[in-house]
Design a protein around this motif. Structure first.
Motif, mmCIF file in Angstrom:
data_model
loop_
_atom_site.group_PDB
_atom_site.id
_atom_site.type_symbol
_atom_site.label_atom_id
_atom_site.label_comp_id
_atom_site.label_asym_id
_atom_site.label_seq_id
_atom_site.Cartn_x
_atom_site.Cartn_y
_atom_site.Cartn_z
ATOM 1 N N ARG A 12 1.254 -0.811 -0.460
ATOM 2 C CA ARG A 12 0.052 0.057 -0.039
ATOM 3 C C ARG A 12 1.106 1.359 -0.369
ATOM 4 O O ARG A 12 2.301 1.341 0.864
ATOM 5 C CB ARG A 12 -1.145 0.341 1.255
ATOM 6 C CG ARG A 12 -2.179 -1.531 1.318
ATOM 7 C CD ARG A 12 -3.213 -1.201 2.366
ATOM 8 N NE ARG A 12 -3.736 -1.853 2.121
ATOM 9 C CZ ARG A 12 -5.017 -1.918 1.365
ATOM 10 N NH1 ARG A 12 -6.156 -0.859 0.580
ATOM 11 N NH2 ARG A 12 -5.929 -2.683 1.760
ATOM 12 N N SER A 14 0.314 5.447 0.555
ATOM 13 C CA SER A 14 -0.378 6.306 0.677
ATOM 14 C C SER A 14 0.637 8.126 0.340
ATOM 15 O O SER A 14 1.513 8.181 0.231
ATOM 16 C CB SER A 14 -1.414 6.433 1.990
ATOM 17 O OG SER A 14 -2.285 5.203 1.807
ATOM 18 N N GLU A 19 -4.811 6.785 -1.106
ATOM 19 C CA GLU A 19 -4.618 5.281 -1.356
ATOM 20 C C GLU A 19 -4.504 5.423 -2.374
ATOM 21 O O GLU A 19 -5.202 5.106 -3.515
ATOM 22 C CB GLU A 19 -5.042 4.690 -0.611
ATOM 23 C CG GLU A 19 -3.595 3.155 -0.726
ATOM 24 C CD GLU A 19 -4.516 2.446 0.369
ATOM 25 O OE1 GLU A 19 -4.024 1.473 1.371
ATOM 26 O OE2 GLU A 19 -5.739 2.200 0.872
ATOM 27 N N ARG A 22 -2.906 -0.262 -3.289
ATOM 28 C CA ARG A 22 -4.080 -0.204 -2.385
ATOM 29 C C ARG A 22 -4.081 -2.395 -2.117
ATOM 30 O O ARG A 22 -5.001 -2.788 -2.785
ATOM 31 C CB ARG A 22 -5.765 -0.488 -2.603
ATOM 32 C CG ARG A 22 -5.893 0.778 -3.253
ATOM 33 C CD ARG A 22 -7.364 1.664 -3.550
ATOM 34 N NE ARG A 22 -7.254 2.915 -3.406
ATOM 35 C CZ ARG A 22 -8.757 3.941 -4.004
ATOM 36 N NH1 ARG A 22 -9.705 3.003 -3.820
ATOM 37 N NH2 ARG A 22 -8.636 4.837 -4.112
#
Length: 310
Positions: A12, A14, A19, A22
């Motif tokens: 992930r 961000s 984000e 994912r």
């Protein structure tokens, strides 16, 4: 696992509340050419930048040659080559001078002549970089990416701006590197490029990997298509492995067994002495799959990846 060169598990990434990636998971084998595909904003560039060590992961496991791309950057960098979407050169330097500067910073480099021969720029070595065409500039960036004989090569949109001949020359270079054992991770908007070069592909949308497998297996998830002009005699027959649709004067069959259905259709036309005008029969392409995924507005963040087995 000894042959897994790139390992990604639950990645992930961000930017504040947004984000971009994912929960991506990938395994790329030694000597494999793996294409990461997706529309703009799908998360593929962010994913590859994390693998290159240019950005840290927000969470998840990321390993390249068994090393963390950020924490172990000093040890990993000499073993990898990177070709970014946009390179940064000093335009007044010649091609030769540019390569010589990079050679001074590279472990186990090719000679200037070797690497420029590889990308077909020997006759341009004394030309200022600012005088190169867009395609020539991209080939110079490729030369610098492979200068240090990398074990893993990251290619981010490598043939953008190239004419068809230069693009195919670049394909040949990439194939030769792969034959020599280099593992290649490619991002590209040219789907034919991925279809021709890649051992496996992964298609991203909305920060997820939504389909992965060998190109021919990913393509096989869609039916082939037979089209022709509606004959004056009326509707042609139903086919056993196909669904038929008519729009205006255009007949389309979507077939799961192209050879059998096309044979049945042609037998019918020949027996009735009917000429099927504008007849076309073709299997699905990677572009068809890609466009279908891009247009799938019902895709949700929780939708699982579709693994396509051989």
């Amino acid at each position: 696992m000894d042959d897994v060169v790139i390992e990604v598990d639950g990645l992930r990434r961000s930017y504040g509340e947004f984000e971009a990636v994912r929960g991506v998971s990938l395994r790329i084998q030694r000597g494999e050419l793996f294409a990461l595909l997706g529309t703009n904003g799908a998360g593929k560039t962010t994913t590859i930048e994390v693998l290159e060590g240019l950005q840290p992961a927000s969470s998840g496991l990321v390993r390249v040659l068994g090393l963390d791309p950020v924490r172990d950057r000093t040890a990993l960098r000499p073993r990898t080559g990177v070709m970014l979407q946009h390179g940064g050169f000093t335009g007044s330097l010649t091609v030769r001078e540019t390569v010589e500067i990079w050679r001074s910073l590279t472990v186990r480099p090719h000679t200037v002549a070797e690497v420029l021969e590889l990308v077909d720029l020997v006759d341009r070595m004394d030309v200022a970089v600012e005088q190169l065409s867009g395609g020539e500039g991209r080939r110079l960036e490729l030369a610098l990416a492979v200068l240090g004989r990398p074990e893993v090569l990251f290619l981010d949109e490598p043939t953008t701006g190239m004419d068809p001949a230069s693009r195919r020359r670049t394909w040949d270079v990439v194939r030769e590197l792969q034959k020599g054992g280099t593992t290649v991770l490619l991002t590209t908007h040219y789907l034919e490029e991925a279809e021709v070069l890649a051992d496996r592909v992964a298609i991203m949308r909305g920060g997820h990997v939504v389909a992965t497998g060998a190109p021919e297996d990913v393509v096989r998830t869609l039916p082939a298509r037979i089209t022709f002009r509606l004959p004056s005699t009326g509707l042609p027959p139903e086919l056993p492995h196909a669904t038929r649709s008519v729009q205006g004067d255009r007949v389309t069959y979507e077939s799961r067994q192209l050879q059998a259905d096309l044979t049945r259709l042609l037998d019918w036309a020949n027996a009735a002495d009917i000429r099927l005008a504008a007849l076309s029969a073709r299997p699905a392409t990677l572009e068809d799959v890609f466009l279908g995924i891009a247009a799938d507005h019902d895709l949700t963040d929780q939708r699982p990846e579709r693994e396509v087995a051989r």
